[in-house]
Scaffold this motif. Structure first.
Motif, PDB file in Angstrom:
ATOM      1  N   ASP A 107      24.692  51.527  70.364  1.00 31.12           N
ATOM      2  CA  ASP A 107      25.165  52.306  69.213  1.00 31.12           C
ATOM      3  C   ASP A 107      25.918  51.413  68.227  1.00 31.12           C
ATOM      4  O   ASP A 107      25.752  51.529  67.006  1.00 31.12           O
ATOM      5  CB  ASP A 107      26.080  53.444  69.681  1.00 31.12           C
ATOM      6  N   ALA A 108      26.749  50.517  68.764  1.00 28.01           N
ATOM      7  CA  ALA A 108      27.497  49.591  67.909  1.00 28.01           C
ATOM      8  C   ALA A 108      26.550  48.620  67.211  1.00 28.01           C
ATOM      9  O   ALA A 108      26.780  48.245  66.053  1.00 28.01           O
ATOM     10  CB  ALA A 108      28.522  48.821  68.739  1.00 28.01           C
ATOM     11  N   PHE A 109      25.479  48.232  67.894  1.00 28.56           N
ATOM     12  CA  PHE A 109      24.478  47.363  67.277  1.00 28.56           C
ATOM     13  C   PHE A 109      23.861  48.048  66.058  1.00 28.56           C
ATOM     14  O   PHE A 109      23.719  47.444  64.991  1.00 28.56           O
ATOM     15  CB  PHE A 109      23.387  47.000  68.287  1.00 28.56           C
ATOM     16  N   LYS A 110      23.494  49.315  66.226  1.00 29.33           N
ATOM     17  CA  LYS A 110      22.905  50.065  65.109  1.00 29.33           C
ATOM     18  C   LYS A 110      23.871  50.126  63.932  1.00 29.33           C
ATOM     19  O   LYS A 110      23.498  49.895  62.782  1.00 29.33           O
ATOM     20  CB  LYS A 110      22.545  51.483  65.552  1.00 29.33           C
ATOM     21  N   ALA A 111      25.134  50.456  64.242  1.00 23.16           N
ATOM     22  CA  ALA A 111      26.140  50.602  63.180  1.00 23.16           C
ATOM     23  C   ALA A 111      26.387  49.288  62.445  1.00 23.16           C
ATOM     24  O   ALA A 111      26.732  49.285  61.258  1.00 23.16           O
ATOM     25  CB  ALA A 111      27.452  51.114  63.789  1.00 23.16           C
ATOM     26  N   ALA A 112      26.196  48.154  63.146  1.00 20.84           N
ATOM     27  CA  ALA A 112      26.434  46.845  62.531  1.00 20.84           C
ATOM     28  C   ALA A 112      25.180  46.281  61.878  1.00 20.84           C
ATOM     29  O   ALA A 112      25.193  45.162  61.358  1.00 20.84           O
ATOM     30  CB  ALA A 112      26.946  45.870  63.588  1.00 20.84           C
ATOM     31  N   GLY A 113      24.091  47.055  61.884  1.00 19.82           N
ATOM     32  CA  GLY A 113      22.852  46.601  61.274  1.00 19.82           C
ATOM     33  C   GLY A 113      22.060  45.644  62.143  1.00 19.82           C
ATOM     34  O   GLY A 113      21.171  44.933  61.656  1.00 19.82           O
ATOM     35  N   LEU A 114      22.379  45.624  63.452  1.00 23.63           N
ATOM     36  CA  LEU A 114      21.655  44.768  64.404  1.00 23.63           C
ATOM     37  C   LEU A 114      20.577  45.576  65.105  1.00 23.63           C
ATOM     38  O   LEU A 114      20.692  46.797  65.244  1.00 23.63           O
ATOM     39  CB  LEU A 114      22.622  44.187  65.441  1.00 23.63           C
ATOM     40  N   ASP A 115      19.547  44.914  65.543  1.00 20.97           N
ATOM     41  CA  ASP A 115      18.450  45.584  66.242  1.00 20.97           C
ATOM     42  C   ASP A 115      18.890  45.916  67.671  1.00 20.97           C
ATOM     43  O   ASP A 115      19.099  45.004  68.481  1.00 20.97           O
ATOM     44  CB  ASP A 115      17.223  44.672  66.269  1.00 20.97           C
ATOM     45  N   PRO A 116      19.027  47.192  68.010  1.00 14.75           N
ATOM     46  CA  PRO A 116      19.505  47.566  69.345  1.00 14.75           C
ATOM     47  C   PRO A 116      18.515  47.259  70.464  1.00 14.75           C
ATOM     48  O   PRO A 116      18.877  47.307  71.638  1.00 14.75           O
ATOM     49  CB  PRO A 116      19.755  49.071  69.214  1.00 14.75           C
TER      50      PRO A 116
END
Length: 457
Positions: A174-183
């Protein structure tokens, strides 16, 4: 032999580490020989079962799983009765074994952590399981080769692997998504890990945390296919020099310190429980820990976010390497009667069976050592419930076969691990530059190796 053991005990008196289970129980235990009798030479009495004692270091879920294994074995093997006795953390248990030397109070079967392997061999206290493997023509091809490699030293398997793990990357999807990273694409290299940690950092709070654990340094060496000590990682001949301050070590600690200095990675100390807690609470979005912690980690998160897992990162451009198995193995002690040693081997074969290994893996989170365990329905169901564990299996199978990934072998490994943790601490806290901290630690370990090697000549 007694003189050698006494000297080994002096050398290792200060050894310790943060491996093992928490101590909560101590017990005295005995073993008895198989007895049979006759009634004035005319009537044979029923043979009493062969009793064997197993000292182990598993508490909590691990101890509960061990007790079930023993109970089921005893019920199905009335001719052998096993008593499992918790003896505290790995270091504590090994010290109790040393204290039992010269008496009959020690165990028949002993669980020893992986970094105690060299000491157990040099102590001359064990009967290598290879003796029983050869006699029974036991099929080693049924076991995981990358696990067996660790405990195969001097051309023979000295102990049977039992609880086995390796380190993986844990991350918050979820944090990856919020930071614009590919989860679905966790970082695979040092450089990608650093970039992700910076992207996940916000409001002055680091995006990741790595515990100061010597095991991680050992693993990051192996993942670069770099040997930790000389002598072919101590496998071709006895190690005489630490390679901690080599290029692999300096690059690793430079990378680690840079991320801490830039507040992309938190330094929460030596206890992996602290980094786990920070991750489970959503305070950091990436961490490293053992595969054995996976179920506990997922359960602690409790659905607050989706937990992802990835391979341990390595520097860009490094294509060879892999992980070294952690955990512990089972040793048969040679100061017991042959019938008790044979009984211990029968129990070991039972423990290594696919059915028992599947249940053990599901109950504890450790790898099954037997390949066929993955065909058991209970383990298939568990893999569906915890799909993150597939990462650990894939990483184990992807590790290349070399002395580096087989793991370093040295008799002072527990103490060396603590020295390494001290060096990491000094570097991260700014007391020494990474190269200097590693050079000083390597010098200490090399001196300890010299002292140890003098005792086993």
């Amino acid at each position: 032999m007694i003189l050698v053991l006494a000297m080994l005990m002096l050398v290792l008196a200060g050894c310790g580490g943060n491996s093992g289970a928490n101590a909560n129980t101590e017990a005295n235990n005995t073993s008895s020989n198989n007895e049979s009798g006759s009634d004035k030479g005319t009537t044979n009495a029923a043979a009493a079962p062969v009793k064997i004692t197993w000292w182990h270091s598993m508490s909590g879920a691990g101890e509960k799983a061990i007790n079930k294994i023993v109970s089921d074995f005893n019920a199905s093997h009335p001719e052998i009765q096993v008593e499992a006795v918790y003896q505290g953390k790995y270091d504590e248990s090994l010290n109790k074994l040393k204290a039992s030397l010269g008496s009959n109070s020690g165990p028949d079967l002993m669980q020893v952590y992986e970094i105690g392997s060299k000491f157990m061999i040099d102590s001359k206290m064990i009967t290598p399981v290879q003796k029983f493997i050869d006699k029974d023509k036991f099929d080693l091809s049924s076991l995981e080769p990358n696990i067996i490699r660790y405990y195969t030293i001097g051309g023979q398997l000295n102990a049977m692997p039992f609880n086995t793990s390796n380190p993986i990357l844990y991350y918050n999807k979820d944090a990856f998504k919020a930071a614009g990273l590919d989860p679905e694409n966790p970082p695979k290299t040092f450089e990608e890990f650093e970039a992700a940690a910076k992207a996940l950092s916000k409001n002055g709070k680091p995006g990741a945390a790595i515990a100061i654990y010597g095991w991680f340094m050992e693993q990051l060496f192996a993942n670069q296919n770099a040997e930790y000590v000389n002598g072919g990682n101590g496998r071709d001949q006895a190690a005489t020099e630490s390679l901690l301050a080599s290029e692999a070590g300096v690059n690793t600690l430079d990378w680690w310190k840079k991320m801490v200095d830039e507040k992309a990675v938190a330094n929460l100390g030596r206890d992996t429980d602290d980094t786990d807690s920070a991750f489970a609470a959503g305070q950091v979005a990436m961490t490293l820990n053992s595969t054995a912690a996976l179920r506990k980690m997922v359960d602690a998160v409790g659905g607050k976010f989706e937990v992802g897992t990835g391979f341990l990162p390595r520097p860009e451009g490094v294509n060879e390497g892999g992980v070294v198995v952690g955990g512990a193995s089972l040793y048969i002690m040679n100061n017991k009667p042959e019938e008790e040693q044979k009984a211990a081997w029968e129990f070991i074969k039972y423990v290594a069976s696919p059915e028992v290994q599947a249940e053990w893996s599901v109950s504890t989170g450790y790898f099954p050592i037997t390949k066929a365990a993955y065909d058991q329905q209970v383990l298939k169901d568990n893999m569906v419930k915890y799909p993150q564990f597939q990462t650990a299996v894939d990483q184990l199978h992807a590790s290349s076969a070399s002395n580096a990934t087989s793991g370093a072998v040295m008799g002072i490994f527990p103490e060396a691990r603590q020295i390494v943790e001290g060096a990491i601490e000094e570097a991260l806290n700014g007391q020494k530059q990474p190269d200097k901290a590693l050079q000083d630690a390597a010098s200490q370990i090399t001196d300890k190796l010299k002292q140890y090697n003098e005792t086993v000549k």
